[in-house]
Design a protein around this motif. Structure first.
Motif, PDB file in Angstrom:
ATOM      1  N   PHE A 117     109.951  84.619  55.386  1.00  0.00           N
ATOM      2  CA  PHE A 117     110.038  83.587  56.428  1.00  0.00           C
ATOM      3  C   PHE A 117     109.760  82.236  55.779  1.00  0.00           C
ATOM      4  O   PHE A 117     108.611  81.822  55.639  1.00  0.00           O
ATOM      5  CB  PHE A 117     109.044  83.864  57.551  1.00  0.00           C
ATOM      6  CG  PHE A 117     109.208  85.232  58.164  1.00  0.00           C
ATOM      7  CD1 PHE A 117     110.263  85.499  59.024  1.00  0.00           C
ATOM      8  CD2 PHE A 117     108.317  86.255  57.866  1.00  0.00           C
ATOM      9  CE1 PHE A 117     110.426  86.758  59.590  1.00  0.00           C
ATOM     10  CE2 PHE A 117     108.466  87.519  58.426  1.00  0.00           C
ATOM     11  CZ  PHE A 117     109.537  87.764  59.287  1.00  0.00           C
ATOM     12  N   ALA A 118     110.824  81.576  55.355  1.00  0.00           N
ATOM     13  CA  ALA A 118     110.708  80.384  54.510  1.00  0.00           C
ATOM     14  C   ALA A 118     110.402  79.110  55.280  1.00  0.00           C
ATOM     15  O   ALA A 118     110.249  78.042  54.682  1.00  0.00           O
ATOM     16  CB  ALA A 118     111.994  80.185  53.714  1.00  0.00           C
ATOM     17  N   SER A 119     110.317  79.191  56.604  1.00  0.00           N
ATOM     18  CA  SER A 119     110.096  77.982  57.387  1.00  0.00           C
ATOM     19  C   SER A 119     109.310  78.300  58.647  1.00  0.00           C
ATOM     20  O   SER A 119     109.464  79.369  59.247  1.00  0.00           O
ATOM     21  CB  SER A 119     111.436  77.335  57.755  1.00  0.00           C
ATOM     22  OG  SER A 119     111.252  76.165  58.514  1.00  0.00           O
ATOM     23  N   ILE A 120     108.439  77.377  59.026  1.00  0.00           N
ATOM     24  CA  ILE A 120     107.764  77.398  60.324  1.00  0.00           C
ATOM     25  C   ILE A 120     108.402  76.279  61.147  1.00  0.00           C
ATOM     26  O   ILE A 120     108.392  75.114  60.723  1.00  0.00           O
ATOM     27  CB  ILE A 120     106.249  77.166  60.176  1.00  0.00           C
ATOM     28  CG1 ILE A 120     105.635  78.246  59.284  1.00  0.00           C
ATOM     29  CG2 ILE A 120     105.565  77.123  61.531  1.00  0.00           C
ATOM     30  CD1 ILE A 120     104.195  77.945  58.865  1.00  0.00           C
ATOM     31  N   ASP A 121     108.963  76.611  62.304  1.00  0.00           N
ATOM     32  CA  ASP A 121     109.780  75.655  63.052  1.00  0.00           C
ATOM     33  C   ASP A 121     109.206  75.368  64.431  1.00  0.00           C
ATOM     34  O   ASP A 121     108.651  76.265  65.090  1.00  0.00           O
ATOM     35  CB  ASP A 121     111.205  76.190  63.216  1.00  0.00           C
ATOM     36  CG  ASP A 121     111.875  76.443  61.879  1.00  0.00           C
ATOM     37  OD1 ASP A 121     111.688  75.638  60.960  1.00  0.00           O
ATOM     38  OD2 ASP A 121     112.573  77.470  61.750  1.00  0.00           O
ATOM     39  N   PHE A 122     109.385  74.113  64.849  1.00  0.00           N
ATOM     40  CA  PHE A 122     108.972  73.703  66.197  1.00  0.00           C
ATOM     41  C   PHE A 122     110.092  72.879  66.832  1.00  0.00           C
ATOM     42  O   PHE A 122     110.662  72.001  66.186  1.00  0.00           O
ATOM     43  CB  PHE A 122     107.691  72.865  66.152  1.00  0.00           C
ATOM     44  CG  PHE A 122     107.319  72.284  67.495  1.00  0.00           C
ATOM     45  CD1 PHE A 122     106.617  73.039  68.427  1.00  0.00           C
ATOM     46  CD2 PHE A 122     107.676  70.989  67.828  1.00  0.00           C
ATOM     47  CE1 PHE A 122     106.287  72.518  69.664  1.00  0.00           C
ATOM     48  CE2 PHE A 122     107.346  70.449  69.063  1.00  0.00           C
ATOM     49  CZ  PHE A 122     106.644  71.214  69.990  1.00  0.00           C
ATOM     50  N   ILE A 123     110.388  73.176  68.106  1.00  0.00           N
ATOM     51  CA  ILE A 123     111.353  72.398  68.884  1.00  0.00           C
ATOM     52  C   ILE A 123     110.720  72.113  70.238  1.00  0.00           C
ATOM     53  O   ILE A 123     110.298  73.040  70.945  1.00  0.00           O
ATOM     54  CB  ILE A 123     112.686  73.156  69.080  1.00  0.00           C
ATOM     55  CG1 ILE A 123     113.324  73.486  67.725  1.00  0.00           C
ATOM     56  CG2 ILE A 123     113.645  72.332  69.927  1.00  0.00           C
ATOM     57  CD1 ILE A 123     114.585  74.333  67.840  1.00  0.00           C
ATOM     58  N   SER A 124     110.639  70.847  70.608  1.00  0.00           N
ATOM     59  CA  SER A 124     110.037  70.507  71.897  1.00  0.00           C
ATOM     60  C   SER A 124     110.966  70.896  73.037  1.00  0.00           C
ATOM     61  O   SER A 124     112.193  70.878  72.908  1.00  0.00           O
ATOM     62  CB  SER A 124     109.717  69.011  71.973  1.00  0.00           C
ATOM     63  OG  SER A 124     110.905  68.231  72.043  1.00  0.00           O
ATOM     64  N   THR A 125     110.349  71.270  74.163  1.00  0.00           N
ATOM     65  CA  THR A 125     111.112  71.614  75.363  1.00  0.00           C
ATOM     66  C   THR A 125     110.820  70.670  76.519  1.00  0.00           C
ATOM     67  O   THR A 125     111.637  70.531  77.432  1.00  0.00           O
ATOM     68  CB  THR A 125     110.816  73.059  75.805  1.00  0.00           C
ATOM     69  OG1 THR A 125     109.391  73.217  75.963  1.00  0.00           O
ATOM     70  CG2 THR A 125     111.308  74.047  74.762  1.00  0.00           C
ATOM     71  N   SER A 126     109.661  70.013  76.498  1.00  0.00           N
ATOM     72  CA  SER A 126     109.334  69.044  77.547  1.00  0.00           C
ATOM     73  C   SER A 126     108.208  68.138  77.082  1.00  0.00           C
ATOM     74  O   SER A 126     107.394  68.523  76.223  1.00  0.00           O
ATOM     75  CB  SER A 126     108.934  69.741  78.853  1.00  0.00           C
ATOM     76  OG  SER A 126     107.695  70.398  78.703  1.00  0.00           O
ATOM     77  N   ILE A 127     108.177  66.937  77.646  1.00  0.00           N
ATOM     78  CA  ILE A 127     107.097  65.987  77.396  1.00  0.00           C
ATOM     79  C   ILE A 127     106.637  65.453  78.749  1.00  0.00           C
ATOM     80  O   ILE A 127     107.447  64.954  79.530  1.00  0.00           O
ATOM     81  CB  ILE A 127     107.543  64.826  76.490  1.00  0.00           C
ATOM     82  CG1 ILE A 127     107.979  65.347  75.126  1.00  0.00           C
ATOM     83  CG2 ILE A 127     106.411  63.800  76.335  1.00  0.00           C
ATOM     84  CD1 ILE A 127     108.590  64.288  74.226  1.00  0.00           C
ATOM     85  N   LYS A 128     105.346  65.561  79.022  1.00  0.00           N
ATOM     86  CA  LYS A 128     104.793  65.055  80.270  1.00  0.00           C
ATOM     87  C   LYS A 128     103.729  64.013  79.964  1.00  0.00           C
ATOM     88  O   LYS A 128     102.734  64.299  79.305  1.00  0.00           O
ATOM     89  CB  LYS A 128     104.190  66.198  81.088  1.00  0.00           C
ATOM     90  CG  LYS A 128     103.583  65.742  82.409  1.00  0.00           C
ATOM     91  CD  LYS A 128     102.955  66.900  83.165  1.00  0.00           C
ATOM     92  CE  LYS A 128     102.328  66.431  84.471  1.00  0.00           C
ATOM     93  NZ  LYS A 128     101.686  67.551  85.216  1.00  0.00           N
ATOM     94  N   MET A 129     103.949  62.782  80.425  1.00  0.00           N
ATOM     95  CA  MET A 129     102.970  61.726  80.228  1.00  0.00           C
ATOM     96  C   MET A 129     101.747  62.010  81.098  1.00  0.00           C
ATOM     97  O   MET A 129     101.860  62.314  82.281  1.00  0.00           O
ATOM     98  CB  MET A 129     103.567  60.374  80.584  1.00  0.00           C
ATOM     99  CG  MET A 129     104.775  59.972  79.746  1.00  0.00           C
ATOM    100  SD  MET A 129     104.433  59.865  77.955  1.00  0.00           S
ATOM    101  CE  MET A 129     103.203  58.550  77.914  1.00  0.00           C
ATOM    102  N   THR A 130     100.557  61.926  80.502  1.00  0.00           N
ATOM    103  CA  THR A 130      99.308  62.137  81.230  1.00  0.00           C
ATOM    104  C   THR A 130      98.495  60.859  81.335  1.00  0.00           C
ATOM    105  O   THR A 130      97.452  60.834  81.978  1.00  0.00           O
ATOM    106  CB  THR A 130      98.469  63.215  80.531  1.00  0.00           C
ATOM    107  OG1 THR A 130      98.246  62.839  79.162  1.00  0.00           O
ATOM    108  CG2 THR A 130      99.183  64.567  80.579  1.00  0.00           C
TER     109      THR A 130
END
Length: 210
Positions: A117-130
């Protein structure tokens, strides 16, 4: 003499005004739309995990990439992606075995298993301003071949339409999250080596040339 003092004072005020203008932080809504990429010279991904309940062991990843597709008209519609190279793990393990220890963590099948597993990946799905400068960003983290949702607490540190050293639009963020490594299949020595891993992220993002 008084004239010289007044003149010197005026010059000092003028210089202070120029410096203040150069380093002034621009509101995030005023930043131009488009892609921003992480500036690795001003970014870090650090994590810590409990060791036998006696201390928190700290390490970092030195090689990663991240970008933001930024929408200033609605910040919550912005998208964030990131990739981490698990071979870039760096610990504070004492020499002369540090290199072997880092390599074992990166490649051992019970740890980061970077050969498979040559990569650790992140993709955002939502952003909520607090708040004015805070948000919760949700996304999918793919690690050891397993994808699971995570939430990050994000702080908007500042933004400059013209960063004084690069001359480019630049934004800065801090983010934190805590994950349970066993949920991604990394269970070695748990719970003696803690299941919960706290992740701390710092990053400056620079506008790409259109």
């Amino acid at each position: 003499m008084n004239y010289l003092k007044i003149t010197a004072f005026t010059i000092v005020l003028s210089l202070a005004g120029c410096i203040s203008w150069v380093f002034a932080k621009s509101p995030f809504n005023d930043m131009p739309e488009g892609e921003y990429v992480v500036d690795l010279s001003h970014a870090s991904i650090v994590w810590k995990v409990s060791h036998l309940g006696l201390s928190n062991y700290v390490a970092r990843f030195a090689d990663f990439d991240a970008s933001i597709e930024y929408d200033p008209s609605d910040i919550t519609k912005s998208k964030v992606t990131a990739k981490i190279n698990p071979m870039s793990i760096q610990t504070a393990y004492p020499d002369p075995k540090k290199e072997d220890f880092d390599n074992t963590l990166a490649t051992d099948e019970s740890w980061f298993n970077a050969g498979k597993f040559a990569s650790i990946d992140f993709i955002s799905t939502s952003i909520k301003m607090t708040g004015e400068k805070t948000a919760v960003m949700n996304g999918d983290l793919t690690f050891l071949g397993v994808s699971k949702p995570v939430s990050l607490d994000v702080e908007f540190n500042g933004a400059m339409l013209r960063q004084p050293f690069s001359g480019k639009p630049t934004m800065g963020f801090s983010a934190t999250t805590t994950i349970k490594r066993t949920e991604w299949g990394m269970g070695k020595y748990a719970p003696n080596i803690g299941d919960e891993v706290e992740v701390m992220i710092e990053g400056e993002f620079v506008k790409t040339d259109d």
